[in-house]
Design a protein around this motif. Structure first.
Motif, mmCIF file in Angstrom:
data_model
loop_
_atom_site.group_PDB
_atom_site.id
_atom_site.type_symbol
_atom_site.label_atom_id
_atom_site.label_comp_id
_atom_site.label_asym_id
_atom_site.label_seq_id
_atom_site.Cartn_x
_atom_site.Cartn_y
_atom_site.Cartn_z
ATOM 1 N N PHE A 1 0.799 -1.221 0.000
ATOM 2 C CA PHE A 1 0.000 0.000 0.000
ATOM 3 C C PHE A 1 0.833 1.271 0.000
ATOM 4 C CE2 PHE A 1 -2.834 -3.254 1.778
ATOM 5 C CZ PHE A 1 -3.829 -3.167 0.823
ATOM 6 N N MET A 2 2.166 1.123 0.077
ATOM 7 C CA MET A 2 3.000 2.329 0.085
ATOM 8 C C MET A 2 3.499 2.662 -1.312
ATOM 9 S SD MET A 2 5.353 2.655 3.457
ATOM 10 C CE MET A 2 6.245 1.154 3.104
ATOM 11 N N PRO A 3 3.371 3.926 -1.745
ATOM 12 C CA PRO A 3 3.923 4.301 -3.044
ATOM 13 C C PRO A 3 5.451 4.246 -2.988
ATOM 14 C CG PRO A 3 3.129 6.234 -1.870
ATOM 15 C CD PRO A 3 2.782 5.046 -1.031
ATOM 16 N N PRO A 4 6.160 4.179 -4.086
ATOM 17 C CA PRO A 4 5.656 4.160 -5.459
ATOM 18 C C PRO A 4 5.112 2.787 -5.846
ATOM 19 C CG PRO A 4 8.030 3.914 -5.448
ATOM 20 C CD PRO A 4 7.629 4.105 -4.026
ATOM 21 N N TYR A 5 4.113 2.777 -6.733
ATOM 22 C CA TYR A 5 3.570 1.513 -7.214
ATOM 23 C C TYR A 5 4.242 1.170 -8.539
ATOM 24 C CZ TYR A 5 0.180 3.159 -3.849
ATOM 25 O OH TYR A 5 -0.395 3.651 -2.719
ATOM 26 N N GLU A 6 4.664 -0.068 -8.636
ATOM 27 C CA GLU A 6 5.428 -0.471 -9.816
ATOM 28 C C GLU A 6 4.477 -0.989 -10.894
ATOM 29 O OE1 GLU A 6 8.683 -0.182 -10.032
ATOM 30 O OE2 GLU A 6 9.375 0.055 -7.972
ATOM 31 N N ILE B 1 4.346 -4.677 -12.759
ATOM 32 C CA ILE B 1 3.230 -5.586 -12.465
ATOM 33 C C ILE B 1 2.637 -6.112 -13.775
ATOM 34 C CG2 ILE B 1 0.888 -5.766 -11.509
ATOM 35 C CD1 ILE B 1 1.726 -3.690 -9.420
ATOM 36 N N LEU B 2 2.396 -5.205 -14.733
ATOM 37 C CA LEU B 2 1.852 -5.613 -16.029
ATOM 38 C C LEU B 2 2.802 -6.567 -16.738
ATOM 39 C CD1 LEU B 2 0.277 -2.348 -17.461
ATOM 40 C CD2 LEU B 2 -0.857 -4.374 -16.516
#
Ligand SMILES: Nc1ncnc2c1ncn2[C@@H]1O[C@H](COP(=O)(O)OP(=O)(O)OP(=O)(O)O)[C@@H](O)[C@H]1O
Ligand SMILES: [Mg+2]
Lengths: 271, 257
Positions: free
Chosen positions: A44-49, A53-54
């Protein structure tokens, strides 16, 4: 841990060996727990990769597709063929599409997909992260200020968690097609007629529980592979062991989860 | 060592360690290490296998936690930094790993781009390519850009590993055994590269090694790790001008074998 090992060896007595093993088991359990806590914190902590993930979703989905297509289709044919005689004895061959539908959607598709993905994806994650650990690539990420847990673990676990349910639905569809081929040959049932019977037989709860189960299986495959790889021991044999134990542990957990899910779903059905 | 290096400033410390201790279980690896790294110098840390040289620089880069002691890097106390501050500091430190640690799922070019595009978002494609080409040029491997790490030799991997850290223009370089496992001629090439990096980028470097040729060629100052502490320090000649058996045998083994 190394210390316990040595003590256990030196003391030699049975009692010490057992207490050493117990110690190790509890140390391992607490490490697993910390790994899980860390996963949910970093999730839940940014940064989101997002990009990674895609990337992983694509890898995992595409990597498993050929094998799953083949296995699913054959499974449909074989299961249908093997079920026919028992139904024929009761004079109930007409129920074949319904039987296949229920068996595939409720049990076979989620389980077979999860087991294939364990062998294909879980071992791959274990080996990949294991070799990254052993060759210090994980340290290299960390010193270049990239959070390796987020970049490697969170992305892969999310990818398996979402791709395994998708693959499960695909497996179910392919297996039902396999069943159709066999039924069409033997009973000359039409495509539309067959799928009408299939969809009459399965309920919303069947699909919902299978998808939920697959989410749990997917999470298990990802987290076990990552845990084993991320904590792999030094040396090349550590990598092999990481790949191997991820498969064994995941399969074991998947069967336990299947049993538990069965209890829960039966309880829900009887409501 | 007698090279006149105007960019070395012995009045400015970029890194300073006091009373550093580290144990694994009850095995004491570092037992009170004191160390200063001055602006622009190449500092060689010598020591036998297992004396904790890698542990020392892993603590400096925040990969391992010290049990005791202060580690001051570029005027920041490493143990008191928040994760974000530690990451900012890490961008100023280049870490060349013992076995290069190239990302083996990426080509050489992708390996070099990766830290750059992750941390400096404002760069255009052309600027990224230009930076990559310039560090590849600096390590003399422009032709390998599209190869996979598995296709490179050990010496080439070392160079690319160094290039990958140079691309973020670090102020401090940490080399973990830059010449280990390479033939003598390739070693000399790497030693020259370390000196070129010092001259061109004006980095302050810690070079960890048990290769005395490397120590002699690259070190402005040499310290020797003995039983978890820095036993001796000075220029290469000063360190080995001693009757201490532990130091002498190290020298003899390297140069009589
Ligand atoms: N993560 C760790 N856990 C437990 N022990 C460790 C760990 N890292 C290092 N050690 C121990 O610390 C000691 C010093 O290790 P280190 O890798 O720093 O040696 P080194 O001086 O770099 O040796 P080499 O020249 O072989 O690289 C070794 O005995 C090693 O077993
Ligand atoms: Mg080392």
């Amino acid at each position: 841990m190394i210390l316990n090992d040595k003590n256990a060896g030196r003391a030699g007595s049975r009692k010490h060996v057992i207490s050493g093993r117990l110690d190790r088991m509890f140390i391992e359990l607490s490490r697993v727990f910390h790994f899980l806590v860390r996963f949910f914190r970093e999730l839940f902590m940014p940064p989101y990769e997002f990009k990674e993930i895609l990337n992983q979703c694509f890898e995992i989905g595409v990597r498993s597709l050929p094998l799953i297509s083949l296995t699913g289709f054959i499974m449909g044919i074989v299961f249908t063929n093997q079920s026919r005689p028992s139904l024929a004895e009761l004079g109930a061959t007409a129920l074949l599409p319904a039987l296949i539908a229920v068996a595939i959607v409720r049990a076979l598709a989620p389980l077979v997909t999860a087991l294939i993905a364990t062998g294909r994806v879980g071992s791959n994650i274990g080996a990949e992260l294991g070799s990254m650990k052993v060759t210090e690539q994980i340290d290299a990420l960390e010193v270049s200020a990239i959070n390796p847990f987020k970049y490697l673990v969170v992305t892969r676990v999310l990818a398996t968690t979402f791709m395994i349910p998708a693959l499960t639905m695909y497996t179910a569809f392919v297996a039902l097609l396999g069943g159709y081929v066999n039924i069409n040959q033997n009973e000359q049932t039409s495509f539309v007629n067959y799928f009408q019977q299939v969809f009459e037989a399965i309920t919303f709860l069947d699909i919902f529980s299978s998808v939920t189960k697959s989410f749990i299986f997917g999470f298990t495959i990802g987290i076990v592979g990552c845990y084993k790889g991320y904590n792999s021991s030094k040396g090349t044999e550590g990598v092999g062991r990481a790949a191997n134990t991820s498969v064994v542990t995941s399969m074991f957990l998947i069967f336990i989860e299947e049993l538990l899910a069965l209890q829960v779903i039966n309880a829900l059905r009887s409501l | 060592m007698n090279k006149a290096k105007s960019f070395i400033d012995y009045s400015k410390t970029v890194l300073s360690i006091r009373g550093l201790r580290k144990s694994f279980d009850d095995f004491h690896v570092l037992r009170g290490v004191d160390l200063d790294l001055f602006q622009g110098e190449n500092l060689v840390v010598l020591g036998r296998s297992g004396t904790g040289k890698s542990v020392l620089i892993k603590i400096i880069a925040g990969l391992l936690k010290a049990d005791e002691g202060t580690i001051n890097v570029l005027s920041r106390e490493v143990s008191r930094l928040t994760p974000r501050e530690l990451d900012e500091l890490r961008l100023k430190i280049g870490f060349s790993f013992q076995n290069s640690a190239l990302y083996d799922s990426m080509t050489v070019r992708e390996n070099l781009e990766f830290p750059l595009t992750r941390h400096i978002k404002s760069l255009s494609r052309a600027q990224v390519n230009q930076e990559v080409d310039s560090v590849l040029e600096a390590v003399g491997l422009a032709q390998t850009a599209s190869q996979m790490p598995s296709q490179l030799s050990g010496g080439q991997r070392k160079r690319i590993g160094i290039a990958r850290t140079l691309i973020l223009k670090p102020k401090i370089m940490l080399y973990d055994e830059p010449t280990a496992g390479l033939d003598p001629i390739t070693c000399i090439g790497i030693n020259n590269l370390i000196n070129e990096v010092q001259e061109k980028y004006h980095t302050s470097s810690i070079i960890i090694t048990h290769d005395l040729t490397c120590a002699k060629m690259t070190g402005d100052r040499v310290v020797m790790l003995l039983e978890g502490q820095f036993g001796r320090q000075g220029t290469f000649e000063e360190v080995f001008d001693t009757q201490d058996e532990r130091v002498k045998s190290f020298y003899d083994y390297n140069f009589t074998n």
